[in-house]
Design a protein around this motif. Structure first.
Motif: not given
Length: 421
Positions: A83-87
Motif C-alpha cells: 500500500e506504499v504510495t508517494l503521497d
C-alpha cells in the motif's frame, strides 16, 4: 505500529498539508514561508530489479523523501508494504519534520518505502531487495545527511542489511547511517521499547492534566505490533486494565481485563490475537469504540475518522501510530472535550531514542538502558508540557498546539539560515 489495513480511502499528504495550513493560519505564517514548508525538499523514486528464488526477475518501486533539513540531517523510517504510495511517504516525511521539532532534537524529516508484499517473500529475497533498494537511495542517505530507521514491516535485521550495504560502498563500517540496528553492530539499548515507553510517559502526563488516576484506567490498544504490544505490557505494569486489543485478523474485548503477556504467547502460537479464547471476539475497528478511558491507536493512518469518531468513548487518545486521526475526527474529539495526544508528540519516543543511538554511534560510546530511559522521560515530559502550554495560550487542541510549536521552530531555523544563494 502494526501493518493494519487502512479503514477507508484517503490521501495522507492532503491531510498533512491541511493540518499544516491550520497551524500556519494560527501562527500567521507568511505565504513565502508556507511555500517552503508545505512541500518536500527532495523526492527520489527508484525502480529496481530483484532476482527471486525461483529465478524470475521482479521490478520494484521504492521512494525516499526528505521534507526539510534546516534543523539537521533528515530522519525517518523505511516501510515495506503493497500500500506504499508517494503521497503517503511525503506525508510521513512532513510529520517527521514536525515530530523532531516538537521534541527538540536536531533532525529534519524523511521517510522511505518500497511497494512490495514482504509476507510473500523469504529472507533471502528480502535481503536482496533491501540491499538493492539501499544501493539506489545511497546517493542521498548518510550519517550526516539522511538516517533511515525501521517502520512498518521492517526491523533491526533489515537495518543491518542497509548499514552493511552502505558501508561496503564506502569501504569501512558506518554504524550511524541507520538507527534501530541490532545491539551487536551499534544499536542502542531501549530502542525496541522506545515508542511505547514515550507513549506511556505522555499519557501519564495527560492523565495528570485532567485528573485521571492512571492506575485502574481502562485501556484499549488498536494494533498489536511492536508499539501496540509493548504499550499494552507497559500500561498493564502501571496498573491499568487492558480491556481490548486487536491485529489485522480481528480484535478481542474483556471488560475484566486481559493479560498482554498471555496474548503475545497466543499470537506467537496461533498467528493472531483474534482467536484468543478468554475474551469476546470483535472486529479490529470495534477496538476503537469499546468502553475505555484511554485509547491507543497503534496501526496505520486514518483509523479514526468521521464515520466512527462519535462512537469513541475514551477520554484520552494517544496516537502511537502516524496519522491515525483525520481532521474531521479531530474536530469531533475537540468538540467532545477529549484530550488527544497527537502522533508527532505521542510516538516521538522512537525517534528520540534513535537520536540517542546516532549520537552513541558517532561517539563510539554507549549508554545503559536506565540512562536512556531517564533521558527519554525528560525530553517527553518537557515536550508534553510545552505543547500543553501552547494549547492553553492559544485555546486550541493539542494537535494544533503541537503543530504550531513544531512549525514555528522549523520556520525560525529556515528564516535564520536564509535562502541560498
Amino acid at each position: 505500529m502494526d501493518d493494519e489495513v487502512k479503514s477507508f480511502s484517503f490521501n495522507p499528504y492532503h491531510m498533512a498539508v491541511q493540518q499544516f495550513e491550520l497551524a500556519a493560519d494560527r501562527l500567521d505564517l507568511s505565504e513565502n514561508m508556507r511555500e517552503i514548508l508545505r512541500q518536500p525538499k527532495r523526492e527520489l523514486t527508484v525502480h529496481f530489479p530483484v532476482r527471486m528464488d525461483d529465478g524470475s526477475i521482479k521490478t520494484f518501486t521504492g521512494y525516499r523523501v526528505q521534507h526539510n533539513v534546516n534543523r539537521g540531517p533528515a530522519k525517518g523510517g523505511i516501510r515495506y508494504s503493497p500500500e506504499v504510495t508517494l503521497d503517503e511517504v511525503k506525508a510521513l516525511a512532513m510529520w517527521m519534520t514536525w515530530k523532531c521539532a516538537v521534541v527538540g532534537i536536531p533532525y529534519g524529516g524523511a521517510k522511505g518505502g518500497v511497494i512490495c508484499n514482504p509476507k510473500s517473500m523469504n529472507t533471502a529475497e528480502l535481503e536482496r531487495l533491501t540491499r538493492r533498494y539501499t544501493t539506489e537511495i545511497a546517493i542521498i542517505i548518510g550519517p550526516h545527511s539522511d538516517i533511515p530507521a525501521p517502520d512498518v514491516n521492517t526491523n533491526s535485521q533489515i537495518m543491518a542489511w542497509v548499514m552493511d550495504t552502505y558501508s561496503m560502498h564506502q569501504g569501512f563500517s558506518i554504524p550511524a547511517v541507520v538507527t534501530g540496528k541490532p545491539l551487536s553492530i551499534g544499536g542502542s539499548e531501549g530502542r525496541n521499547e522506545a515508542t511505547a515507553t514515550g507513549v506511556l510517559f505522555v499519557t501519564r502526563r495527560a492523565a495528570q492534566r485532567i485528573g485521571m488516576p492512571l492506575r485502574g484506567a481502562r485501556v484499549s490498544v488498536q494494533g498489536f505490533g511492536n508499539a501496540g504490544a509493548i504499550a499494552a505490557r507497559l500500561f498493564y505494569n502501571e496498573g491499568c486494565k487492558i480491556v481490548s486489543v486487536c491485529d489485522t485478523s480481528g480484535g478481542i474485548y474483556n471488560e475484566d481485563g486481559l493479560d498482554p503477556a498471555a496474548i503475545v504467547r497466543h499470537k506467537q502460537e496461533h498467528g493472531s490475537v483474534g482467536t484468543y479464547p478468554q475474551a469476546q471476539h470483535i472486529s479490529s475497528l470495534e477496538t476503537l469504540e469499546v468502553p475505555c478511558d484511554i485509547l491507543i491507536p497503534a496501526a496505520t493512518e486514518g483509523a479514526l475518522n468521521a464515520a466512527n469518531a462519535e462512537r469513541v468513548q475514551a477520554q484520552i487518545i494517544t496516537e502511537a501510530a502516524n496519522g491515525p486521526t483525520t481532521p474531521e475526527a479531530d474536530a469531533i474529539f475537540s468538540q467532545k472535550g477529549k484530550l488527544l495526544i497527537p502522533d508527532i508528540l505521542a510516538n516521538a519516543g522512537g525517534v528520540t531514542v534513535s537520536y540517542f543511538e546516532w549520537v552513541q554511534d558517532l561517539q563510539s560510546f554507549f549508554w545503559g538502558v536506565e540512562e536512556i530511559t531517564s533521558k527519554l522521560q525528560v525530553i517527553m515530559d518537557s515536550a508534553f508540557d510545552a505543547v500543553a502550554q501552547t494549547a492553553d495560550t492559544y485555546h486550541c487542541d493539542m494537535r494544533l498546539a503541537a503543530n504550531m510549536l513544531a512549525i514555528a521552530r522549523v520556520a525560525e531555523a529556515t528564516k535564520v539560515r536564509g535562502i541560498y544563494p
